[in-house]
Design an enzyme around this catalytic site. Structure first.
Site, mmCIF file in Angstrom:
data_model
loop_
_atom_site.group_PDB
_atom_site.id
_atom_site.type_symbol
_atom_site.label_atom_id
_atom_site.label_comp_id
_atom_site.label_asym_id
_atom_site.label_seq_id
_atom_site.Cartn_x
_atom_site.Cartn_y
_atom_site.Cartn_z
ATOM 1 N N ASP A 1 4.567 6.895 0.457
ATOM 2 C CA ASP A 1 4.402 6.071 1.681
ATOM 3 C C ASP A 1 3.844 4.857 1.629
ATOM 4 O O ASP A 1 3.386 4.391 0.563
ATOM 5 C CB ASP A 1 3.165 6.957 2.457
ATOM 6 C CG ASP A 1 2.854 6.716 3.706
ATOM 7 O OD1 ASP A 1 3.784 6.218 4.590
ATOM 8 O OD2 ASP A 1 1.667 6.610 4.230
ATOM 9 N N GLY A 2 4.210 3.986 2.531
ATOM 10 C CA GLY A 2 3.807 2.625 2.524
ATOM 11 C C GLY A 2 5.051 1.626 2.545
ATOM 12 O O GLY A 2 4.673 0.443 2.303
ATOM 13 N N ASN A 3 6.278 1.979 2.688
ATOM 14 C CA ASN A 3 7.368 1.086 2.380
ATOM 15 C C ASN A 3 7.303 0.024 3.560
ATOM 16 O O ASN A 3 7.579 -1.009 3.366
ATOM 17 C CB ASN A 3 8.681 1.857 2.717
ATOM 18 C CG ASN A 3 9.125 2.803 1.499
ATOM 19 O OD1 ASN A 3 8.288 2.599 0.178
ATOM 20 N ND2 ASN A 3 10.044 3.579 1.664
ATOM 21 N N ARG B 1 10.851 -3.923 8.091
ATOM 22 C CA ARG B 1 10.246 -2.570 7.457
ATOM 23 C C ARG B 1 11.568 -2.023 6.543
ATOM 24 O O ARG B 1 11.141 -1.459 5.644
ATOM 25 C CB ARG B 1 10.232 -1.600 8.638
ATOM 26 C CG ARG B 1 8.860 -1.976 9.160
ATOM 27 C CD ARG B 1 8.669 -0.652 10.425
ATOM 28 N NE ARG B 1 8.645 0.599 9.751
ATOM 29 C CZ ARG B 1 7.751 1.123 9.288
ATOM 30 N NH1 ARG B 1 6.396 0.593 9.093
ATOM 31 N NH2 ARG B 1 7.797 2.316 8.906
ATOM 32 N N HIS C 1 12.039 -0.279 2.733
ATOM 33 C CA HIS C 1 12.604 1.105 2.330
ATOM 34 C C HIS C 1 13.772 0.759 1.073
ATOM 35 O O HIS C 1 13.840 1.746 0.182
ATOM 36 C CB HIS C 1 13.575 1.612 3.442
ATOM 37 C CG HIS C 1 12.559 2.016 4.654
ATOM 38 N ND1 HIS C 1 11.460 2.775 4.408
ATOM 39 C CD2 HIS C 1 12.495 1.885 6.036
ATOM 40 C CE1 HIS C 1 10.738 3.009 5.645
ATOM 41 N NE2 HIS C 1 11.435 2.475 6.471
ATOM 42 N N LEU D 1 15.846 17.592 -15.569
ATOM 43 C CA LEU D 1 14.803 17.334 -14.396
ATOM 44 C C LEU D 1 15.590 17.678 -13.202
ATOM 45 O O LEU D 1 16.764 17.419 -12.852
ATOM 46 C CB LEU D 1 14.290 15.984 -14.273
ATOM 47 C CG LEU D 1 13.803 15.474 -13.277
ATOM 48 C CD1 LEU D 1 12.297 16.164 -12.891
ATOM 49 C CD2 LEU D 1 13.361 13.774 -12.993
ATOM 50 N N GLU E 1 -3.115 20.793 -6.384
ATOM 51 C CA GLU E 1 -4.345 19.398 -6.444
ATOM 52 C C GLU E 1 -3.712 18.496 -5.738
ATOM 53 O O GLU E 1 -2.121 18.015 -5.662
ATOM 54 C CB GLU E 1 -4.414 19.380 -8.068
ATOM 55 C CG GLU E 1 -4.917 20.638 -8.712
ATOM 56 C CD GLU E 1 -6.349 20.995 -8.382
ATOM 57 O OE1 GLU E 1 -7.108 19.956 -8.146
ATOM 58 O OE2 GLU E 1 -6.389 22.154 -8.196
HETATM 59 C C1 IPE Z 1 7.568 5.860 3.727
HETATM 60 O O1 IPE Z 1 7.295 4.652 3.926
HETATM 61 C C2 IPE Z 1 9.109 6.157 3.930
HETATM 62 C C3 IPE Z 1 9.676 7.175 4.895
HETATM 63 C C4 IPE Z 1 8.817 7.903 5.585
HETATM 64 C C5 IPE Z 1 11.034 7.123 5.424
HETATM 65 P P1 IPE Z 1 6.656 4.505 5.574
HETATM 66 O O2 IPE Z 1 8.031 3.950 6.488
HETATM 67 O O3 IPE Z 1 6.340 5.798 6.290
HETATM 68 O O4 IPE Z 1 5.884 3.243 5.526
HETATM 69 P P2 IPE Z 1 4.550 2.900 6.296
HETATM 70 O O5 IPE Z 1 3.695 4.137 6.318
HETATM 71 O O6 IPE Z 1 5.004 2.598 7.572
HETATM 72 O O7 IPE Z 1 3.927 1.825 5.660
HETATM 73 MG MG MG Z 2 3.846 5.909 6.483
#
Ligand code: IPE
Ligand code: MG
Length: 219
Positions: A2-4, A15, A19, A113, A183
């Site tokens: 999360d957080g891209n 955005r 990605h 893997l 966990e």
């Molecule tokens: C995760 O990053 C990638 C996907 C869900 C495709 P986000 O796109 O959720 O990034 P934020 O949370 O908006 O920063």
């Molecule tokens: Mg996100």
């Protein structure tokens, strides 16, 4: 992972750039996980709910997966990494599906893997598709073991550790059934900023936890 989006926005970039960075990071972390000798990892790459995003972002993400498996095909072959899709294949467009099917087929015999690619996956969807198949099969006395066999994760052990980046304490409809005794590790960095050391820290922390599965401390 999360957080891209936030990673890109912080830099005044679209955005989609986040990605692209996220995919590069995924490749680096996959290789690191293999080097650590961990046999199985799953990556939550696109949820059923992610279709709600703008058309532009969704189509970029669809293109990105095709581009990644095309450009990095040799990476998976060379490192003998097996890719297995988890999710609803019926909702994925043909070009993307062809790309996923191709990499699944070409890596099927590898065993160094296994990467489960959760793409068009969601935990509630998984449970509902299992229920529908149980009903179709006319199974009457369902128990946990039987039910698990109907989930998309039928052949996979429940996750020991679920790591989430970007500091959010949410499961976001991931492995709802499977995470019963997983966990958790929440890493307070955006996915493209993750470093190998963050993975090591999360694993070391995991190794020091006492897993009781509802029982009591072993004496
Ligand atoms: C995760 O990053 C990638 C996907 C869900 C495709 P986000 O796109 O959720 O990034 P934020 O949370 O908006 O920063
Ligand atoms: Mg996100």
């Amino acid at each position: 992972m999360d957080g891209n989006g936030r990673w890109a926005s912080k830099r005044g970039l679209p955005r989609t750039v986040g990605h692209s960075e996220g995919v590069k990071k995924a490749k680096e972390i996959i290789l690191f996980i293999k080097e650590l000798g961990i046999p199985v990892v799953s990556l939550y790459t696109f949820s059923k709910e992610n279709w709600k995003r703008s058309e532009e972002e969704v189509s970029f993400l669809m293109g990105l997966i095709v581009k990644h498996f095309k450009e990095e095909f040799e990476f998976y072959i060379k490192n003998k990494i097996k890719i297995v899709h988890l999710g609803d294949k019926s909702g994925i467009n043909k070009a993307v599906l062809d790309s996923i099917n191709n990499v699944e087929r070409e890596t099927a015999d590898f065993d160094s893997l296994t990467v489960y690619l959760a793409f068009n996956y969601s935990g509630k969807y998984d449970i509902i598709q299992a229920v529908n198949r149980v009903v179709d099969d006319g199974v009457k006395n369902i128990d946990e073991e039987i039910f698990s066999k109907y989930l998309l994760t039928a052949n996979i052990k429940d996750p020991d550790l679920i790591m989430r980046t970007s500091g959010e304490f949410r499961i976001s409809n991931y492995f709802l059934w499977q995470a019963a005794y997983s966990e958790f590790s929440v890493i307070d960095k955006l996915w493209p900023d993750i470093q190998k050391e963050d993975i090591v820290d999360a694993l070391e922390n995991f190794c020091n936890r006492e897993r009781r599965y509802g029982g009591t401390k072993k004496t």
